[in-house]
Design a protein around this motif. Structure first.
Motif, PDB file in Angstrom:
ATOM      1  N   ALA A 382       0.735  -1.465   0.379  1.00  0.00           N
ATOM      2  CA  ALA A 382       0.021  -0.571   0.078  1.00  0.00           C
ATOM      3  C   ALA A 382       0.843   0.950   0.140  1.00  0.00           C
ATOM      4  O   ALA A 382       0.374   2.566  -0.507  1.00  0.00           O
ATOM      5  CB  ALA A 382      -0.555  -0.283   1.366  1.00  0.00           C
ATOM      6  N   LEU A 383       1.753   0.740   0.155  1.00  0.00           N
ATOM      7  CA  LEU A 383       3.088   2.051   0.339  1.00  0.00           C
ATOM      8  C   LEU A 383       3.637   2.887  -0.637  1.00  0.00           C
ATOM      9  O   LEU A 383       3.179   3.757  -1.502  1.00  0.00           O
ATOM     10  CB  LEU A 383       3.853   1.830   1.527  1.00  0.00           C
ATOM     11  CG  LEU A 383       3.702   1.361   2.882  1.00  0.00           C
ATOM     12  CD1 LEU A 383       5.368   1.066   3.307  1.00  0.00           C
ATOM     13  CD2 LEU A 383       3.443   2.813   3.694  1.00  0.00           C
ATOM     14  N   THR A 384       3.467   1.527  -1.668  1.00  0.00           N
ATOM     15  CA  THR A 384       3.428   2.769  -3.325  1.00  0.00           C
ATOM     16  C   THR A 384       1.861   3.563  -3.778  1.00  0.00           C
ATOM     17  O   THR A 384       3.132   4.070  -5.055  1.00  0.00           O
ATOM     18  CB  THR A 384       3.432   1.511  -4.327  1.00  0.00           C
ATOM     19  OG1 THR A 384       2.133   0.408  -4.336  1.00  0.00           O
ATOM     20  CG2 THR A 384       4.469  -0.205  -3.525  1.00  0.00           C
ATOM     21  N   ALA A 385       1.595   3.473  -3.108  1.00  0.00           N
ATOM     22  CA  ALA A 385       0.874   5.240  -3.594  1.00  0.00           C
ATOM     23  C   ALA A 385       0.912   6.113  -3.318  1.00  0.00           C
ATOM     24  O   ALA A 385       0.642   7.138  -3.938  1.00  0.00           O
ATOM     25  CB  ALA A 385      -0.456   4.655  -2.685  1.00  0.00           C
ATOM     26  N   ILE A 386       2.038   6.457  -2.292  1.00  0.00           N
ATOM     27  CA  ILE A 386       2.929   7.442  -2.279  1.00  0.00           C
ATOM     28  C   ILE A 386       3.386   8.289  -3.206  1.00  0.00           C
ATOM     29  O   ILE A 386       3.270   9.245  -3.831  1.00  0.00           O
ATOM     30  CB  ILE A 386       3.640   7.380  -0.746  1.00  0.00           C
ATOM     31  CG1 ILE A 386       2.573   6.816   0.555  1.00  0.00           C
ATOM     32  CG2 ILE A 386       4.288   9.026  -0.267  1.00  0.00           C
ATOM     33  CD1 ILE A 386       3.394   6.514   1.675  1.00  0.00           C
ATOM     34  N   PRO A 387       4.452   7.588  -3.482  1.00  0.00           N
ATOM     35  CA  PRO A 387       5.258   7.850  -4.833  1.00  0.00           C
ATOM     36  C   PRO A 387       4.336   8.073  -5.775  1.00  0.00           C
ATOM     37  O   PRO A 387       4.988   8.918  -6.942  1.00  0.00           O
ATOM     38  CB  PRO A 387       5.865   6.897  -4.520  1.00  0.00           C
ATOM     39  CG  PRO A 387       5.921   5.929  -4.064  1.00  0.00           C
ATOM     40  CD  PRO A 387       4.967   6.260  -3.403  1.00  0.00           C
ATOM     41  N   ALA A 388       3.161   6.570  -6.218  1.00  0.00           N
ATOM     42  CA  ALA A 388       2.748   7.184  -7.344  1.00  0.00           C
ATOM     43  C   ALA A 388       1.117   8.266  -7.299  1.00  0.00           C
ATOM     44  O   ALA A 388       1.764   8.450  -8.656  1.00  0.00           O
ATOM     45  CB  ALA A 388       1.052   5.819  -7.417  1.00  0.00           C
ATOM     46  N   ARG A 389       1.216   8.566  -6.075  1.00  0.00           N
ATOM     47  CA  ARG A 389       0.197   9.866  -5.473  1.00  0.00           C
ATOM     48  C   ARG A 389       1.848  10.903  -6.519  1.00  0.00           C
ATOM     49  O   ARG A 389       1.613  12.190  -6.846  1.00  0.00           O
ATOM     50  CB  ARG A 389      -0.184   9.946  -4.500  1.00  0.00           C
ATOM     51  CG  ARG A 389      -1.102  12.200  -4.000  1.00  0.00           C
ATOM     52  CD  ARG A 389      -1.945  11.532  -3.000  1.00  0.00           C
ATOM     53  NE  ARG A 389      -2.933  10.766  -3.231  1.00  0.00           N
ATOM     54  CZ  ARG A 389      -4.112  11.201  -4.839  1.00  0.00           C
ATOM     55  NH1 ARG A 389      -4.542  12.438  -5.378  1.00  0.00           N
ATOM     56  NH2 ARG A 389      -5.196  10.880  -4.503  1.00  0.00           N
ATOM     57  N   LEU A 390       2.561  11.108  -6.052  1.00  0.00           N
ATOM     58  CA  LEU A 390       3.614  12.209  -5.845  1.00  0.00           C
ATOM     59  C   LEU A 390       4.028  12.448  -7.599  1.00  0.00           C
ATOM     60  O   LEU A 390       3.777  13.831  -7.890  1.00  0.00           O
ATOM     61  CB  LEU A 390       5.072  12.330  -5.599  1.00  0.00           C
ATOM     62  CG  LEU A 390       4.626  11.874  -2.792  1.00  0.00           C
ATOM     63  CD1 LEU A 390       6.078  12.014  -2.625  1.00  0.00           C
ATOM     64  CD2 LEU A 390       4.580  13.472  -3.249  1.00  0.00           C
ATOM     65  N   VAL A 391       3.732  11.367  -8.370  1.00  0.00           N
ATOM     66  CA  VAL A 391       4.100  11.985  -9.614  1.00  0.00           C
ATOM     67  C   VAL A 391       2.980  11.763 -10.009  1.00  0.00           C
ATOM     68  O   VAL A 391       3.522  12.421 -11.293  1.00  0.00           O
ATOM     69  CB  VAL A 391       5.185  10.080 -10.141  1.00  0.00           C
ATOM     70  CG1 VAL A 391       5.374   9.866 -11.594  1.00  0.00           C
ATOM     71  CG2 VAL A 391       6.373   9.764  -9.264  1.00  0.00           C
ATOM     72  N   GLY A 392       2.494  10.984 -10.509  1.00  0.00           N
ATOM     73  CA  GLY A 392       0.752  11.020 -10.924  1.00  0.00           C
ATOM     74  C   GLY A 392       0.267  12.258 -11.583  1.00  0.00           C
ATOM     75  O   GLY A 392      -0.496  12.470 -11.802  1.00  0.00           O
ATOM     76  N   VAL A 393       0.056  13.114  -9.441  1.00  0.00           N
ATOM     77  CA  VAL A 393      -0.897  13.579  -9.380  1.00  0.00           C
ATOM     78  C   VAL A 393      -0.375  14.707  -9.163  1.00  0.00           C
ATOM     79  O   VAL A 393      -0.386  15.827  -9.799  1.00  0.00           O
ATOM     80  CB  VAL A 393      -1.984  12.867  -8.268  1.00  0.00           C
ATOM     81  CG1 VAL A 393      -2.762  14.208  -7.887  1.00  0.00           C
ATOM     82  CG2 VAL A 393      -3.102  11.996  -8.842  1.00  0.00           C
ATOM     83  N   GLY A 394       0.736  14.740  -8.354  1.00  0.00           N
ATOM     84  CA  GLY A 394       1.768  16.003  -7.605  1.00  0.00           C
ATOM     85  C   GLY A 394       1.037  16.600  -6.637  1.00  0.00           C
ATOM     86  O   GLY A 394       0.242  16.676  -6.051  1.00  0.00           O
ATOM     87  N   ILE A 395       2.350  17.492  -6.684  1.00  0.00           N
ATOM     88  CA  ILE A 395       1.014  18.960  -5.003  1.00  0.00           C
ATOM     89  C   ILE A 395       0.118  19.531  -5.552  1.00  0.00           C
ATOM     90  O   ILE A 395       0.608  20.820  -6.015  1.00  0.00           O
ATOM     91  CB  ILE A 395       2.244  19.340  -4.222  1.00  0.00           C
ATOM     92  CG1 ILE A 395       3.908  18.545  -4.093  1.00  0.00           C
ATOM     93  CG2 ILE A 395       1.924  20.181  -3.230  1.00  0.00           C
ATOM     94  CD1 ILE A 395       3.267  17.337  -2.773  1.00  0.00           C
TER      95      ILE A 395
END
Length: 409
Positions: A382-395
């Motif tokens: 489930a931790l792989t969702a964190i970099p996925a959000r940073l890369v795919g969606v961003g801040i």
């Protein structure tokens, strides 16, 4: 000297410039985009269209037409440490309508935007029109001077937007101060033929032999050998055979003769990596966005995403003001205020990766061991969702606001 007037003159026909031009034209703003090249055909540009950009295309009703273009969809990013695979980011874990990155040549994306924008009566794209400087009156930027095959051209505009990349003429002519952050690496881009037995995992390969990024592009890999800053001449001096041998050590699947497809150094492009940002993005009559405002590290491939988000925020905040011909410096400041935070945070994350992962890899003398973060993500997927959000969606992702961007009739 030829001359004409417009509401907004955008310097640069890259992702930020074309998206902004399209959005402003949809809002009824008269806009001209000046692109110095005759076409968009430049190899090894950012080819990633992130989920947040797909949302923007959905907002303006262009997503289905975009997805009809030939492309690949990447749902996960994989890191290999001495050939041991680890899932770094899994976009399927995000609650998104389109949980993947779309890959297609950037020129296809830009041609798509240009064709859609050309349908609008207030949009104009001028190719082979290179901005050379700014015009001013009473301390305010009033337009640009450009060179075209027909001679010099002066474009008067209520607003000039510099979207002309990390070597921006607009930001230089405006005298904006650059905060240089730096990067420890450069990149050597090239293509490798792909076989079905290779799989399709996009990601990075970390080894005592170096660092190689391979991006799935259907029948080929877009590959990037990461090298120490300023090290391209040293790599070339070792010879093409040594270069191929190094790549084969990093990607054993390529040691089957396909590296022979690289016949000379002309097939290897060098990207000098720079990380910087402007302290001030605007002055009366002029605004910089995208790489012109903040050159990003290639870490995560998020530069194109941030540039497009800048364009959306600019359209949302300025379209109505431009329609009325009254854009103040305070209006421009609101664009920087909104986009500076995600820029700073993203660059801070990239710097952490550069300093803690990339630099140690490039200087390694012994076989690498998987870092704790990768081991934790393997144990707790489930931790792989964190970099996925940073890369795919961003801040602070941007969505097109209906109040600012009208639907064309």
């Amino acid at each position: 000297m030829a001359a004409f007037k417009t509401h907004c003159c955008v310097a640069g026909g890259g992702p930020a410039g074309m998206v902004l031009g399209l959005l402003l034209a949809r809002a009824g703003v008269d806009v001209v985009v000046l692109e110095k090249h005759a076409d968009f055909l430049r190899d090894f540009r950012g080819d990633t269209i992130h989920p947040s950009t797909l949302d923007v295309l959905a907002d303006i009703g262009l997503l289905d037409r975009f997805l009809a273009l030939p492309h690949q969809q990447v749902q996960t990013l994989t890191g290999y440490v001495e050939d041991e695979p680890f899932v770094i980011a899994d976009f399927r874990r995000l609650k998104l309508a389109r949980p993947y990155i779309a890959l297609l040549p950037q020129w296809d994306f830009l041609d798509f935007l240009a064709e859609e924008a050309a349908r609008l009566p207030t949009f104009r794209l001028m190719r082979r029109a290179e901005v050379k400087g700014l015009t001013r009156r009473d301390g305010k930027v009033t337009g640009v001077v450009a060179e075209t095959p027909e001679g010099s051209l002066e474009v008067a505009a209520d607003l000039v937007v510099g979207a002309d990349g990390r070597r921006s003429t607009v930001r230089s002519a405006a005298g904006f101060e650059i905060e240089r952050i730096g990067a420890p690496m450069d990149i050597m881009w090239f293509r490798l033929p792909r076989k079905e037995t290779d799989g399709s995992a996009t990601g990075g390969r970390f080894s005592v032999a170096g660092l190689l990024v391979t991006i799935y592009r259907g029948d080929y890999w877009q590959a990037a050998l990461v090298i120490p800053k300023g090290g391209a001449d040293a790599v070339r001096a070792q010879g093409l055979a040594a270069f191929k041998e190094r790549v084969a050590r990093l990607a054993p699947f390529a040691a089957d003769g396909r590296l022979d497809a690289i016949g000379d150094w002309d097939q290897v492009s060098v990207l000098s990596v720079a990380v910087d940002r402007l302290k001030r993005w605007h002055a009366p009559g002029v605004l910089c966005i995208g790489d012109a405002a903040h050159a990003m590290s290639p870490v995560g491939g998020v530069g194109i995403n941030l540039a497009i988000q800048d364009a959306v925020a600019t359209g949302n905040l300025l379209a109505a003001r431009l329609r009325n011909g009254a854009v103040s410096d305070e209006d421009l400041a609101r664009v920087q205020e909104r986009r500076m935070f995600p820029t700073r945070v993203t660059q801070a994350i990239q710097l952490a990766v550069q300093n803690r992962v990339i630099s140690p890899t490039l200087s390694a003398r012994e076989r690498l061991s998987p870092p704790l973060a990768l081991r934790l993500m393997r144990r707790f997927p489930a931790l792989t969702a964190i970099p996925a959000r940073l890369v795919g969606v961003g801040i602070r992702p941007e969505r097109v606001t209906a109040a600012a961007i009208a639907t064309p009739s």
